[in-house]
Design a protein around this motif. Structure first.
Motif, PDB file in Angstrom:
ATOM      1  N   ALA A   1     -66.463 -42.165  69.381  1.00  0.00           N
ATOM      2  CA  ALA A   1     -65.823 -41.532  68.224  1.00  0.00           C
ATOM      3  C   ALA A   1     -64.577 -40.766  68.646  1.00  0.00           C
ATOM      4  O   ALA A   1     -63.537 -40.815  67.974  1.00  0.00           O
ATOM      5  CB  ALA A   1     -66.803 -40.593  67.526  1.00  0.00           C
ATOM      6  N   LEU A   2     -64.655 -40.047  69.774  1.00  0.00           N
ATOM      7  CA  LEU A   2     -63.505 -39.290  70.271  1.00  0.00           C
ATOM      8  C   LEU A   2     -62.361 -40.217  70.661  1.00  0.00           C
ATOM      9  O   LEU A   2     -61.198 -39.955  70.347  1.00  0.00           O
ATOM     10  CB  LEU A   2     -63.925 -38.448  71.473  1.00  0.00           C
ATOM     11  CG  LEU A   2     -62.805 -37.647  72.161  1.00  0.00           C
ATOM     12  CD1 LEU A   2     -62.231 -36.615  71.207  1.00  0.00           C
ATOM     13  CD2 LEU A   2     -63.333 -36.980  73.427  1.00  0.00           C
TER      14      LEU A   2
ATOM     15  N   THR B   1     -60.728 -41.668  67.355  1.00  0.00           N
ATOM     16  CA  THR B   1     -59.904 -40.706  66.605  1.00  0.00           C
ATOM     17  C   THR B   1     -58.656 -40.299  67.386  1.00  0.00           C
ATOM     18  O   THR B   1     -57.605 -40.041  66.793  1.00  0.00           O
ATOM     19  CB  THR B   1     -60.720 -39.451  66.250  1.00  0.00           C
ATOM     20  OG1 THR B   1     -61.277 -38.878  67.450  1.00  0.00           O
ATOM     21  CG2 THR B   1     -61.854 -39.801  65.292  1.00  0.00           C
ATOM     22  N   THR B   2     -58.765 -40.252  68.720  1.00  0.00           N
ATOM     23  CA  THR B   2     -57.602 -39.896  69.546  1.00  0.00           C
ATOM     24  C   THR B   2     -56.553 -40.992  69.524  1.00  0.00           C
ATOM     25  O   THR B   2     -55.357 -40.737  69.325  1.00  0.00           O
ATOM     26  CB  THR B   2     -58.031 -39.616  70.998  1.00  0.00           C
ATOM     27  OG1 THR B   2     -58.950 -38.529  71.024  1.00  0.00           O
ATOM     28  CG2 THR B   2     -56.826 -39.271  71.862  1.00  0.00           C
ATOM     29  N   LEU B   3     -56.998 -42.224  69.725  1.00  0.00           N
ATOM     30  CA  LEU B   3     -56.064 -43.335  69.822  1.00  0.00           C
ATOM     31  C   LEU B   3     -55.549 -43.799  68.468  1.00  0.00           C
ATOM     32  O   LEU B   3     -54.427 -44.300  68.364  1.00  0.00           O
ATOM     33  CB  LEU B   3     -56.731 -44.504  70.552  1.00  0.00           C
ATOM     34  CG  LEU B   3     -57.008 -44.271  72.031  1.00  0.00           C
ATOM     35  CD1 LEU B   3     -57.846 -45.394  72.600  1.00  0.00           C
ATOM     36  CD2 LEU B   3     -55.714 -44.128  72.814  1.00  0.00           C
TER      37      LEU B   3
ATOM     38  N   LEU C   1     -66.026 -38.758  61.925  1.00  0.00           N
ATOM     39  CA  LEU C   1     -65.826 -39.265  63.281  1.00  0.00           C
ATOM     40  C   LEU C   1     -65.228 -38.187  64.185  1.00  0.00           C
ATOM     41  O   LEU C   1     -65.596 -38.066  65.358  1.00  0.00           O
ATOM     42  CB  LEU C   1     -64.911 -40.490  63.256  1.00  0.00           C
ATOM     43  CG  LEU C   1     -65.513 -41.773  62.678  1.00  0.00           C
ATOM     44  CD1 LEU C   1     -64.453 -42.867  62.601  1.00  0.00           C
ATOM     45  CD2 LEU C   1     -66.696 -42.232  63.524  1.00  0.00           C
ATOM     46  N   THR C   2     -64.301 -37.401  63.632  1.00  0.00           N
ATOM     47  CA  THR C   2     -63.710 -36.302  64.398  1.00  0.00           C
ATOM     48  C   THR C   2     -64.760 -35.266  64.752  1.00  0.00           C
ATOM     49  O   THR C   2     -64.804 -34.765  65.888  1.00  0.00           O
ATOM     50  CB  THR C   2     -62.580 -35.637  63.590  1.00  0.00           C
ATOM     51  OG1 THR C   2     -61.570 -36.616  63.283  1.00  0.00           O
ATOM     52  CG2 THR C   2     -61.956 -34.495  64.374  1.00  0.00           C
TER      53      THR C   2
ATOM     54  N   MET D   1     -68.221 -33.477  69.900  1.00  0.00           N
ATOM     55  CA  MET D   1     -69.401 -33.218  70.726  1.00  0.00           C
ATOM     56  C   MET D   1     -69.265 -33.806  72.120  1.00  0.00           C
ATOM     57  O   MET D   1     -70.027 -33.452  73.024  1.00  0.00           O
ATOM     58  CB  MET D   1     -70.656 -33.819  70.068  1.00  0.00           C
ATOM     59  CG  MET D   1     -71.064 -33.204  68.758  1.00  0.00           C
ATOM     60  SD  MET D   1     -72.706 -33.801  68.230  1.00  0.00           S
ATOM     61  CE  MET D   1     -72.365 -35.553  68.014  1.00  0.00           C
ATOM     62  N   SER D   2     -68.323 -34.717  72.314  1.00  0.00           N
ATOM     63  CA  SER D   2     -68.267 -35.487  73.547  1.00  0.00           C
ATOM     64  C   SER D   2     -68.084 -34.626  74.792  1.00  0.00           C
ATOM     65  O   SER D   2     -68.897 -34.680  75.723  1.00  0.00           O
ATOM     66  CB  SER D   2     -67.130 -36.509  73.465  1.00  0.00           C
ATOM     67  OG  SER D   2     -67.007 -37.227  74.669  1.00  0.00           O
TER      68      SER D   2
END
Length: 306
Positions: free
Chosen positions: A46-47, A50-52, A190-191, A196-197
């Motif tokens: 998810a991280l 959302t980052t890419l 998703l963010t 939590m990652s």
């Protein structure tokens, strides 16, 4: 120098919390495994997405990215060559190669970029390179060297599409490349999950330190020493030589690429090692030692080139 110390202090505190949790058994005997699986299968994909998905992919064509890519390949290649000669195995050698050149560009790189370099976006090239190319390739190798190596050829070729880390990265790049806008009802959850990652990875790493022996002992001593030497000294030296000698970078641009290359090995590498049950102690020790060693290295780089 404040940025370097602040970034390391944040990581140290969260790892310490994980150590206390493991010491007191608050999360039970399976706490580390649950956090690792949560990070690998849910939070990290998810991280990455959302980052890419909102990233500027134009940084892929920058000279900074070429320096990052070439220095990473150089140090990883050295570890792979030694691993082949020493017969450390595909999975273990892959983890060691990652520890030699995969920098902590997220939870440590961003604050250091802000406080030392003055711009968080300067860490974007190395972040994108690692997420888009290095991570999918590495986890595919780990898949194929383990249980994923079995089955027909078509199934092996689809390995990246069955790995949550690679799938999250590739999906994020696809969204960014097409210019699609993900609706808020989809992106916001998703963010939240992706947030939590990093804590999950650091807490799991802290729990893994409970009852463990001193680092750089036993059968992993040699690969750990090699990985730490390549990460802490080899990669920033290679980046400096390439940036100044080949690409002619000077001043702030030179400082940027050398500082990012001098960052320690990323904590999420332990998640990969733990998930695939290969090179776990190698990853844990290399991350821990490289993090400690990188503090004076980063201070020295900032003082000399800053």
């Amino acid at each position: 120098m404040q940025g370097v110390l602040t970034g390391f202090a944040v990581i140290a505190v969260v790892i310490a919390v994980g150590y206390v949790l493991g010491l007191r058994g608050h999360l039970g005997s399976q706490g580390r495994e649950v956090l690792t699986r949560l990070a690998f299968h849910v939070a990290s994909p998810a991280l990455l997405f959302t980052t890419l998905a909102t990233a500027d992919l134009s940084v892929v064509f920058s000279s900074r990215l070429l320096v990052t890519a070439l220095s990473t390949v150089a140090v990883a290649g050295v570890f792979v060559a030694v691993g082949v000669v020493r017969r450390w195995g595909v999975g273990r050698t892959t983890i060691g190669a990652l520890c030699s050149g995969y920098v902590n560009s997220g939870n440590l790189g961003i604050p250091i970029a802000v406080y030392v370099l003055g711009d968080a976006s300067l860490v974007a090239p190395v972040l994108l390179f690692q997420l888009v190319l290095v991570t999918p390739v590495a986890v595919t190798i780990l898949d194929l060297s383990g249980g994923g190596a079995k089955g027909p050829l078509w199934r092996r070729l689809l390995t990246p599409l069955r790995n949550p880390i690679a799938l999250g990265s590739l999906a994020g790049v696809a969204v960014a490349a097409t210019g699609l806008r993900v609706p808020a009802p989809v992106m916001d959850p998703l963010t939240l999950i992706g947030n939590m990652s990093v804590p999950a990875v650091l807490l799991a790493f802290g729990i893994s330190l409970c009852g463990s022996t001193m680092p750089m002992r036993g059968v992993d001593r040699e690969p750990v020493l090699l990985a730490v030497a390549l990460k802490a000294f080899g990669q920033p030296a290679a980046a400096w030589a390439l940036a100044s000698g080949v690409f002619g970078l000077r001043g702030a641009q030179l400082l940027d690429v050398v500082v990012t290359s001098a960052l320690p090995a990323a904590q999420n590498l332990y998640t990969y090692a733990s998930t695939y049950e290969v090179g776990e102690r190698l990853a844990r020790d290399a991350i821990l030692v490289s993090t400690v060693v990188s503090v004076p290295v980063l201070v020295a780089v900032a003082a000399v080139l800053g």
